[in-house]
Design a protein around this motif. Structure first.
Motif, PDB file in Angstrom:
ATOM      1  N   SER A   1       5.952   3.472   1.051  1.00  0.00           N
ATOM      2  CA  SER A   1       5.363   2.166   0.776  1.00  0.00           C
ATOM      3  C   SER A   1       5.227   1.371   2.065  1.00  0.00           C
ATOM      4  CB  SER A   1       6.226   1.399  -0.231  1.00  0.00           C
ATOM      5  OG  SER A   1       6.241   2.073  -1.469  1.00  0.00           O
ATOM      6  N   TYR A   2       4.176   0.557   2.123  1.00  0.00           N
ATOM      7  CA  TYR A   2       3.877  -0.199   3.339  1.00  0.00           C
ATOM      8  C   TYR A   2       3.499  -1.627   2.943  1.00  0.00           C
ATOM      9  CZ  TYR A   2       1.555  -1.312   7.814  1.00  0.00           C
ATOM     10  OH  TYR A   2       1.181  -1.868   9.010  1.00  0.00           O
ATOM     11  N   PRO A   3       4.382  -2.628   3.210  1.00  0.00           N
ATOM     12  CA  PRO A   3       4.060  -4.019   2.876  1.00  0.00           C
ATOM     13  C   PRO A   3       2.861  -4.499   3.699  1.00  0.00           C
ATOM     14  CG  PRO A   3       6.411  -3.734   3.343  1.00  0.00           C
ATOM     15  CD  PRO A   3       5.725  -2.482   3.782  1.00  0.00           C
ATOM     16  N   LEU A   4       1.932  -5.175   3.065  1.00  0.00           N
ATOM     17  CA  LEU A   4       0.707  -5.612   3.733  1.00  0.00           C
ATOM     18  C   LEU A   4       0.787  -7.037   4.266  1.00  0.00           C
ATOM     19  CD1 LEU A   4      -1.888  -4.159   1.196  1.00  0.00           C
ATOM     20  CD2 LEU A   4      -1.386  -3.271   3.477  1.00  0.00           C
ATOM     21  N   ALA A  58       0.847  -1.190   0.000  1.00  0.00           N
ATOM     22  CA  ALA A  58       0.000   0.000   0.000  1.00  0.00           C
ATOM     23  C   ALA A  58       0.883   1.241   0.000  1.00  0.00           C
ATOM     24  CB  ALA A  58      -0.911   0.018   1.222  1.00  0.00           C
ATOM     25  N   ASP A  59       0.372   2.301  -0.606  1.00  0.00           N
ATOM     26  CA  ASP A  59       1.042   3.599  -0.537  1.00  0.00           C
ATOM     27  C   ASP A  59       0.397   4.383   0.598  1.00  0.00           C
ATOM     28  OD1 ASP A  59       2.576   3.014  -2.822  1.00  0.00           O
ATOM     29  OD2 ASP A  59       0.957   3.680  -4.131  1.00  0.00           O
ATOM     30  N   ILE A  60       1.156   4.658   1.658  1.00  0.00           N
ATOM     31  CA  ILE A  60       0.621   5.420   2.780  1.00  0.00           C
ATOM     32  C   ILE A  60       0.612   6.889   2.397  1.00  0.00           C
ATOM     33  CG2 ILE A  60       0.867   5.998   5.211  1.00  0.00           C
ATOM     34  CD1 ILE A  60       0.090   3.090   4.599  1.00  0.00           C
ATOM     35  N   PHE A  88      -1.031 -10.923  14.917  1.00  0.00           N
ATOM     36  CA  PHE A  88      -0.100 -10.441  13.882  1.00  0.00           C
ATOM     37  C   PHE A  88       1.266 -10.195  14.515  1.00  0.00           C
ATOM     38  CE2 PHE A  88      -4.338  -9.197  12.510  1.00  0.00           C
ATOM     39  CZ  PHE A  88      -4.363  -9.629  11.188  1.00  0.00           C
ATOM     40  N   PRO A  89       2.097 -11.233  14.585  1.00  0.00           N
ATOM     41  CA  PRO A  89       3.406 -11.107  15.256  1.00  0.00           C
ATOM     42  C   PRO A  89       4.318 -10.056  14.629  1.00  0.00           C
ATOM     43  CG  PRO A  89       2.818 -13.414  14.871  1.00  0.00           C
ATOM     44  CD  PRO A  89       1.824 -12.598  14.132  1.00  0.00           C
ATOM     45  N   GLN A  90       4.098  -9.725  13.330  1.00  0.00           N
ATOM     46  CA  GLN A  90       4.986  -8.773  12.668  1.00  0.00           C
ATOM     47  C   GLN A  90       4.725  -7.326  13.081  1.00  0.00           C
ATOM     48  OE1 GLN A  90       5.501  -9.170   8.452  1.00  0.00           O
ATOM     49  NE2 GLN A  90       5.113 -11.372   8.455  1.00  0.00           N
ATOM     50  N   VAL A  91       3.587  -7.080  13.733  1.00  0.00           N
ATOM     51  CA  VAL A  91       3.262  -5.724  14.167  1.00  0.00           C
ATOM     52  C   VAL A  91       4.115  -5.364  15.381  1.00  0.00           C
ATOM     53  CG1 VAL A  91       1.425  -4.239  15.063  1.00  0.00           C
ATOM     54  CG2 VAL A  91       0.915  -5.910  13.280  1.00  0.00           C
ATOM     55  N   GLU A  92       4.497  -4.074  15.476  1.00  0.00           N
ATOM     56  CA  GLU A  92       5.300  -3.626  16.612  1.00  0.00           C
ATOM     57  C   GLU A  92       4.647  -4.033  17.925  1.00  0.00           C
ATOM     58  OE1 GLU A  92       6.879   0.388  16.588  1.00  0.00           O
ATOM     59  OE2 GLU A  92       6.307   0.576  14.483  1.00  0.00           O
ATOM     60  N   SER A  93       5.463  -4.490  18.862  1.00  0.00           N
ATOM     61  CA  SER A  93       4.946  -5.039  20.119  1.00  0.00           C
ATOM     62  C   SER A  93       4.217  -4.006  20.966  1.00  0.00           C
ATOM     63  CB  SER A  93       6.104  -5.635  20.930  1.00  0.00           C
ATOM     64  OG  SER A  93       7.086  -4.629  21.194  1.00  0.00           O
ATOM     65  N   LYS A  94       4.470  -2.707  20.721  1.00  0.00           N
ATOM     66  CA  LYS A  94       3.831  -1.682  21.552  1.00  0.00           C
ATOM     67  C   LYS A  94       2.335  -1.560  21.261  1.00  0.00           C
ATOM     68  CE  LYS A  94       4.691   2.311  18.529  1.00  0.00           C
ATOM     69  NZ  LYS A  94       5.255   3.673  18.459  1.00  0.00           N
ATOM     70  N   TYR A  95       1.875  -2.092  20.120  1.00  0.00           N
ATOM     71  CA  TYR A  95       0.472  -1.952  19.758  1.00  0.00           C
ATOM     72  C   TYR A  95      -0.354  -3.090  20.351  1.00  0.00           C
ATOM     73  CZ  TYR A  95       1.862   1.650  16.422  1.00  0.00           C
ATOM     74  OH  TYR A  95       2.350   2.784  15.851  1.00  0.00           O
ATOM     75  N   PRO A 139      -8.594  -4.823   5.614  1.00  0.00           N
ATOM     76  CA  PRO A 139      -9.379  -3.761   4.966  1.00  0.00           C
ATOM     77  C   PRO A 139      -8.916  -3.484   3.541  1.00  0.00           C
ATOM     78  CG  PRO A 139      -7.921  -2.831   6.633  1.00  0.00           C
ATOM     79  CD  PRO A 139      -7.888  -4.322   6.814  1.00  0.00           C
ATOM     80  N   ALA A 140      -7.630  -3.727   3.255  1.00  0.00           N
ATOM     81  CA  ALA A 140      -7.145  -3.538   1.890  1.00  0.00           C
ATOM     82  C   ALA A 140      -7.816  -4.504   0.923  1.00  0.00           C
ATOM     83  CB  ALA A 140      -5.629  -3.708   1.831  1.00  0.00           C
ATOM     84  N   GLN A 141      -8.301  -5.625   1.456  1.00  0.00           N
ATOM     85  CA  GLN A 141      -8.998  -6.607   0.628  1.00  0.00           C
ATOM     86  C   GLN A 141     -10.516  -6.428   0.682  1.00  0.00           C
ATOM     87  OE1 GLN A 141      -7.389 -10.291   2.162  1.00  0.00           O
ATOM     88  NE2 GLN A 141      -5.704 -10.285   0.685  1.00  0.00           N
TER      89      GLN A 141
END
Length: 699
Positions: free
Chosen positions: A176-179, A160-162, A203-210, A187-189
């Motif tokens: 650019s933001y890999p999905l 996605a293009d942020i 979603f383990p790839q998301v930053e742990s602070k979220y 939501p992109a789908q």
């Protein structure tokens, strides 16, 4: 009701909402209200409303209506009836809901306040884009860590293009933001997603602070997913349902903004390329040439510049027609692309039949000569136009950097001079620049000197091209186009002398003469042919537009010709106004207040910012001929024409298409409600006596 009307947003809410319109004196009901009350009608009378809302609401509404009628501002009291404002902060009606719940009232007021805030930002000149403002605004409203708006990539489905992101109060965007492996992929789908805690476990790839996430797809009018709005936070979200409601409320505006940005990007990209051949356009090529010169400054490496002119190309147009001539130009462009396919050469079409090639990384003149010989040798093979063979030749002028010159302007002049020497030698050959060719430049100087006497000797003439109503075919006016009847050369188009006039500083005087002569001529035609409504348009140069006496001189020209300001149209270009935008607005506003129309010429080939256009005081835009010529072909240009027409209509501007040459062009423009056109389909530019003989005398 206007699509920007606040009710078009309010009625989408899941709450049972009503809206009383001060103008129509009717009450509109949204779908939720009708479902909860069993009503079938989309609107009811004020008297009927009392059966479905509380008596206090009816009293409050009646009191506020009376206050609004008497000219009061109808401020909102602490009740459940809220005022609705238009873009000018004027009360246009009142709104409320079916259930009298305090929490619902608070949400409704928050939504009302958000609508007002977003509308004010639309009109502001803060320099911050709407999407940037929106991410920051939503982050503040909901006290969350991150809000981002993404657009689906045109080339990579998993990226996605942020377009805008607010993270920890800092606004960013355009990356650019890999999905893959990210919650935004849902939501992109096209599906909404809410995870209120434990985001990392999903979603383990998301930053742990979220800890939490909510994402909503952005759906186009055609039903496709064009992007998404997402929120990340380090704590569970408190207002999930309300967030979804707000996302639903702003989604349409965000999709519209993404579309506008895409059109602007396409226009900006297209301005770099020649519409006919796909090679770089002249202005962009010159920028690249300057960059190459700067890169080679102080270095021993060389690069070469080739100036190519197709021999006797005018004969092709005259005998085969412009369409076949264009086809030949396209084939020659592809010819050059094949020759230089394995190199870093930069190719450009700079005018009708002239091309430039910048050849980097050469060791000397021998390398450039080899390229030139390759071009000439390859042209011994025929071109095929409409399945017929056509042989053609070219003349080439060559110049070297730093051997011949160390500036882009001089390299262009020297390569041009060398090309003319090649033509003098019989064409179908190449020449390197040498010092003796300064004679060519000397002749150019003589031409420039002759310009100083052209006005005094009455050597300039005007040709007039009709501007025609698309629907009725009526001639609405004429565009005045200058020609130079030079005694030693003959009739010359502006291409051969306007640049010299600009360099010499004569362009302002010449432009003033054009305005005076055009006003005098249109006055004559108005009286002689009983056409008091006939208009004439004149083109301003950048220097003329920047003349601080422009307004005074223009009014003097009208007065001298005894012509009403309503009969004069001034055409400007996008690049002219961008130099000093605020000053340009002031000048244009003053001219329009005097009754003079302002048209924006060559729209689409410059910066083409829709944001700037919405603030420019203009009456019409002229779609550049390079886009119009592509109507009916499988290209992006037709889509750009559609976008320009739709955008102009939304701004209340008339649309004039330039370069209309076929019946197909006319039908296409008529179907899309383009108002006016000019081009060879109706008439080429004609001298005044031919206008009278072949145009005015026969209408």
């Amino acid at each position: 009701m206007d699509h920007k009307h606040p009710w078009n947003i309010l009625k989408q809410l899941a709450l049972p909402v009503w809206f009383f319109d001060l103008e129509s004196q009717m009450v509109s009901l949204n779908k939720s209200f009708r479902e909860q009350t069993g009503l079938m009608e989309a609107s009811i009378t004020l008297a009927e409303l009392g059966s479905y809302v509380g008596s206090d609401d009816v009293k409050n509404l009646s009191r506020k209506i009376e206050r609004a009628k008497s000219g009061g501002c109808a401020p909102d009291d602490h009740d459940q009836v809220a005022s609705v404002f238009d873009a000018h902060d004027s009360v246009i009606g009142f709104t409320g809901f079916e259930k009298q719940e305090r929490q619902t009232e608070i949400k409704l007021r928050r939504i009302r306040d958000m609508i007002i805030d977003l509308e004010r930002e639309r009109k502001s000149e803060s320099g911050e884009s709407f999407l940037q403002f929106l991410t920051r605004y939503l982050a503040e409203q909901f006290s969350v860590e991150t809000v981002l708006i993404g657009k689906m990539s045109d080339t990579a489905p998993e990226v996605a293009d942020i377009m805008a992101m607010c993270q920890s109060g800092k606004v960013d965007g355009h990356f650019s933001y890999p999905l893959k492996g990210k919650p935004c992929r849902t939501p992109a789908q096209g599906s909404s997603l809410t995870i209120n805690q434990g985001l990392g476990s999903h979603f383990p790839q998301v930053e742990s602070k979220y800890e939490s996430y909510i994402g909503t797809p952005l759906i186009s009018q055609e039903g496709g997913t064009v992007g998404f709005i997402s929120v990340f936070d380090h704590k569970p979200l408190q207002e999930v349902d309300f967030m979804r409601l707000v996302f639903q409320m702003v989604a349409g505006r965000v999709v519209s903004d993404l579309y506008v940005q895409q059109v602007e990007q396409e226009l900006h990209a297209l301005s770099k390329y020649d519409a006919l051949t796909g090679l770089f356009a002249r202005d962009h090529f010159i920028e690249l040439l300057k960059q190459e010169v700067a890169h080679h400054h102080g270095r021993t490496r060389r690069f070469g510049l080739m100036f190519i002119d197709l021999d006797n190309f005018k004969m092709v147009n005259d005998t085969l027609g412009h369409d076949r001539g264009d086809e030949l130009l396209q084939q020659f462009a592809m010819h050059l692309q094949r020759i230089f396919a394995d190199t870093d050469a930069i190719l450009s079409r700079v005018s009708s039949d002239e091309f430039l090639v910048l050849v980097p990384h050469i060791t000397g003149a021998e390398d450039l000569a080899e390229n030139a010989e390759q071009i000439l040798e390859s042209m011994k093979q025929p071109f095929f136009v409409e399945y017929k063979e056509y042989y053609h030749t070219a003349s080439l002028g060559l110049a070297l950097c730093p051997d011949d010159a160390v500036t882009g302007d001089l390299l262009l002049r020297y390569a041009d001079a060398a090309m003319y020497r090649a033509k003098e030698r019989g064409k179908n050959t190449y020449e390197f620049y040498n010092r003796n060719m300064s004679e060519e430049l000397h002749q150019e100087m003589q031409r420039k000197q002759a310009l100083y006497h052209a006005l005094d000797n009455d050597e300039f003439v005007l040709h007039y091209q009709p501007q025609v109503d698309v629907e009725s075919g009526e001639i609405l006016g004429f565009e005045a186009l200058i020609r130079w009847q030079q005694p030693n050369i003959g009739l010359m188009s502006p291409h051969h002398f306007i640049e010299l006039a600009e360099e010499s500083g004569l362009i302002t005087q010449i432009g003033e003469w054009v305005t005076e002569e055009a006003c005098r001529q249109i006055t004559k035609w108005k009286r002689g042919y009983g056409r008091p409504d006939l208009k004439v348009s004149v083109n301003l140069s950048a220097q003329q537009f920047n003349d601080r006496h422009l307004i005074e001189k223009t009014l003097n020209s009208l007065k001298a010709a005894n012509l009403s300001p309503q009969n004069l149209i001034i055409e400007i270009t996008e690049t002219m106004v961008l130099h000093d935008f605020e000053q340009s607005i002031e000048v244009l506003d003053t001219l329009r207040q005097k009754g003079i129309e302002i048209h924006l010429d060559d729209f689409g080939v410059g910066f083409s910012s829709l944001n700037y256009l919405s603030r420019l005081p203009v009456d019409a835009i002229k779609i550049d001929r390079s886009f119009v010529s592509k109507i009916g072909e499988a290209s992006n240009d037709a889509a750009i024409v559609n976008a320009i027409i739709a955008m102009a209509k939304s701004l209340g501007l008339r649309i004039i298409a330039e370069g209309v040459e076929t019946h197909e062009h006319i039908e296409y423009l008529r179907h899309r409600k383009c108002t006016e056109f000019q081009g060879f389909y109706f008439s080429k530019p004609l001298p005044d006596h031919e206008v009278e003989e072949y145009v005015l005398d026969v209408i």
